[in-house]
Write a protein that holds these residues in place. Structure first.
Motif, mmCIF file in Angstrom:
data_model
loop_
_atom_site.group_PDB
_atom_site.id
_atom_site.type_symbol
_atom_site.label_atom_id
_atom_site.label_comp_id
_atom_site.label_asym_id
_atom_site.label_seq_id
_atom_site.Cartn_x
_atom_site.Cartn_y
_atom_site.Cartn_z
ATOM 1 N N CYS A 1 -8.688 -1.054 1.549
ATOM 2 C CA CYS A 1 -7.585 -0.093 1.686
ATOM 3 C C CYS A 1 -8.054 1.332 1.413
ATOM 4 O O CYS A 1 -7.725 2.276 2.151
ATOM 5 C CB CYS A 1 -6.443 -0.471 0.755
ATOM 6 S SG CYS A 1 -5.626 -2.040 1.181
ATOM 7 N N ASN A 2 -8.834 1.500 0.343
ATOM 8 C CA ASN A 2 -9.335 2.835 -0.002
ATOM 9 C C ASN A 2 -10.165 3.436 1.122
ATOM 10 O O ASN A 2 -10.144 4.658 1.348
ATOM 11 C CB ASN A 2 -10.191 2.767 -1.271
ATOM 12 C CG ASN A 2 -9.360 2.484 -2.513
ATOM 13 O OD1 ASN A 2 -8.156 2.684 -2.512
ATOM 14 N ND2 ASN A 2 -10.011 2.015 -3.559
ATOM 15 N N GLY B 1 0.353 5.761 0.741
ATOM 16 C CA GLY B 1 -0.549 6.740 1.330
ATOM 17 C C GLY B 1 -0.442 6.722 2.850
ATOM 18 O O GLY B 1 0.348 5.975 3.434
ATOM 19 N N GLN C 1 -8.768 -3.988 -2.413
ATOM 20 C CA GLN C 1 -8.512 -2.602 -2.807
ATOM 21 C C GLN C 1 -9.503 -1.665 -2.131
ATOM 22 O O GLN C 1 -9.157 -0.571 -1.685
ATOM 23 C CB GLN C 1 -8.587 -2.464 -4.332
ATOM 24 C CG GLN C 1 -7.496 -3.223 -5.090
ATOM 25 C CD GLN C 1 -7.855 -4.668 -5.401
ATOM 26 O OE1 GLN C 1 -8.678 -5.272 -4.730
ATOM 27 N NE2 GLN C 1 -7.239 -5.213 -6.438
ATOM 28 N N HIS C 2 -10.769 -2.093 -2.062
ATOM 29 C CA HIS C 2 -11.812 -1.294 -1.414
ATOM 30 C C HIS C 2 -11.512 -1.100 0.069
ATOM 31 O O HIS C 2 -11.645 0.027 0.589
ATOM 32 C CB HIS C 2 -13.160 -1.996 -1.585
ATOM 33 C CG HIS C 2 -14.255 -1.429 -0.737
ATOM 34 N ND1 HIS C 2 -14.920 -0.265 -1.053
ATOM 35 C CD2 HIS C 2 -14.799 -1.867 0.446
ATOM 36 C CE1 HIS C 2 -15.818 -0.001 -0.122
ATOM 37 N NE2 HIS C 2 -15.764 -0.960 0.803
ATOM 38 N N THR D 1 -1.196 -1.163 -4.125
ATOM 39 C CA THR D 1 -0.353 -1.135 -5.323
ATOM 40 C C THR D 1 -0.002 -2.540 -5.816
ATOM 41 O O THR D 1 0.400 -2.700 -6.973
ATOM 42 C CB THR D 1 0.944 -0.356 -5.062
ATOM 43 O OG1 THR D 1 1.659 -0.981 -3.985
ATOM 44 C CG2 THR D 1 0.638 1.088 -4.694
ATOM 45 N N ARG E 1 -3.864 3.182 -0.727
ATOM 46 C CA ARG E 1 -4.061 2.681 -2.088
ATOM 47 C C ARG E 1 -3.256 1.404 -2.264
ATOM 48 O O ARG E 1 -2.042 1.382 -2.014
ATOM 49 C CB ARG E 1 -3.616 3.716 -3.123
ATOM 50 C CG ARG E 1 -3.950 3.313 -4.564
ATOM 51 C CD ARG E 1 -3.583 4.413 -5.548
ATOM 52 N NE ARG E 1 -2.147 4.472 -5.788
ATOM 53 C CZ ARG E 1 -1.515 3.726 -6.711
ATOM 54 N NH1 ARG E 1 -2.197 2.857 -7.448
ATOM 55 N NH2 ARG E 1 -0.219 3.850 -6.883
ATOM 56 N N VAL F 1 0.836 -1.198 0.000
ATOM 57 C CA VAL F 1 0.000 0.000 0.000
ATOM 58 C C VAL F 1 0.872 1.249 0.000
ATOM 59 O O VAL F 1 2.050 1.210 0.365
ATOM 60 C CB VAL F 1 -0.943 0.035 1.226
ATOM 61 C CG1 VAL F 1 -1.929 -1.121 1.186
ATOM 62 C CG2 VAL F 1 -0.134 0.007 2.527
#
Length: 240
Positions: free
Chosen positions: A203-204, A153, A200-201, A211, A209, A151
């Protein structure tokens, strides 16, 4: 010159076994012609030297199940860059400890089970065995999977509580899961009911984000140290 006959017939003459047993010897990769294994009972031979390998058994061959370390960018199905194309004899992991003998008949009709997204990497299952495919299809929502997610961010304020406290995806609650930091840029998930886009969701939702996504484990079966692009057999004794 001796008249050409089917290899299975020559095996009958050589061993005194039945025709059906001779075909099993050949299909099982136990028969050599001039020192080269031939797996087709209908193969024609004349004066060549036909022999059985040590330990030959006329047993029906079990359908094969293969575990692949899928690299990122390979499609799990029939896309333009299919992971199935990596299942060739030369990509077998040299440290495969399954004791399965490499046979031509293990490669046709392999079907993927619990596929990965194209950009994800890690453990994938391909099988000829309908029992394995049914089991993984029926138990997909209950089978725990382990993922490593790289990830970038910064974690949002109270993000960790939000991540571990339950969330939704596509309007449905996400089953309870375990998540921990492996290092400052990597999360480890132990999770069930994984759907495309779920990791992914997650993490968002907390300001991160994803990767890179890599699956390390399906149930009790792990990727271990197998390099990307290589595969091994799943022994009959191992269960998901």
């Amino acid at each position: 010159m001796t008249e050409a006959v089917r290899l299975a017939k020559r095996v009958v003459e050589l061993t005194g076994c039945s025709r059906s047993e001779a075909e099993l010897y050949v299909q099982g990769g136990w028969v050599t012609v001039d020192g080269v294994v031939v797996e087709e009972p209908q193969h024609k031979v004349t004066d060549e030297t036909v022999a059985l390998l040590p330990g030959a058994r006329p047993d029906p061959a079990e359908p094969a199940t293969m575990l692949l370390h899928k690299p990122a960018g390979f499609d799990s199905g029939d896309g333009p860059n299919p992971a199935l194309s990596l299942l060739v004899p030369e990509n077998r992991w040299p440290e495969d400890a399954s004791d399965w003998r490499l046979l031509k008949r293990h490669f046709p009709r392999l079907q993927p089970a619990m596929p990965l997204e194209t950009e994800a990497s890690g453990l994938m299952v391909f099988s000829q065995d309908g029992r394995v495919l049914r089991r993984l299809q029926e138990d997909a929502a209950k089978l725990e999977q382990e993922f490593i997610v790289d990830v970038e961010g910064e974690l949002a304020p109270y993000g960790w509580n939000r991540l571990t406290g339950g969330t939704q995806f596509d309007g449905w609650p996400v089953a309870p899961f375990k998540v921990s930091w492996q290092n400052e840029q990597r999360l480890r998930f132990a999770i069930k009911g994984v759907r495309p886009g779920l990791l992914q969701h997650l993490c968002n939702e907390v300001g991160l984000r994803a990767t890179a996504v890599r699956r390390l484990r399906l149930g009790r079966i792990g990727l271990a140290k197998m390099p990307a692009g290589q595969w091994r057999y799943l022994p009959v004794s191992e269960r998901f």
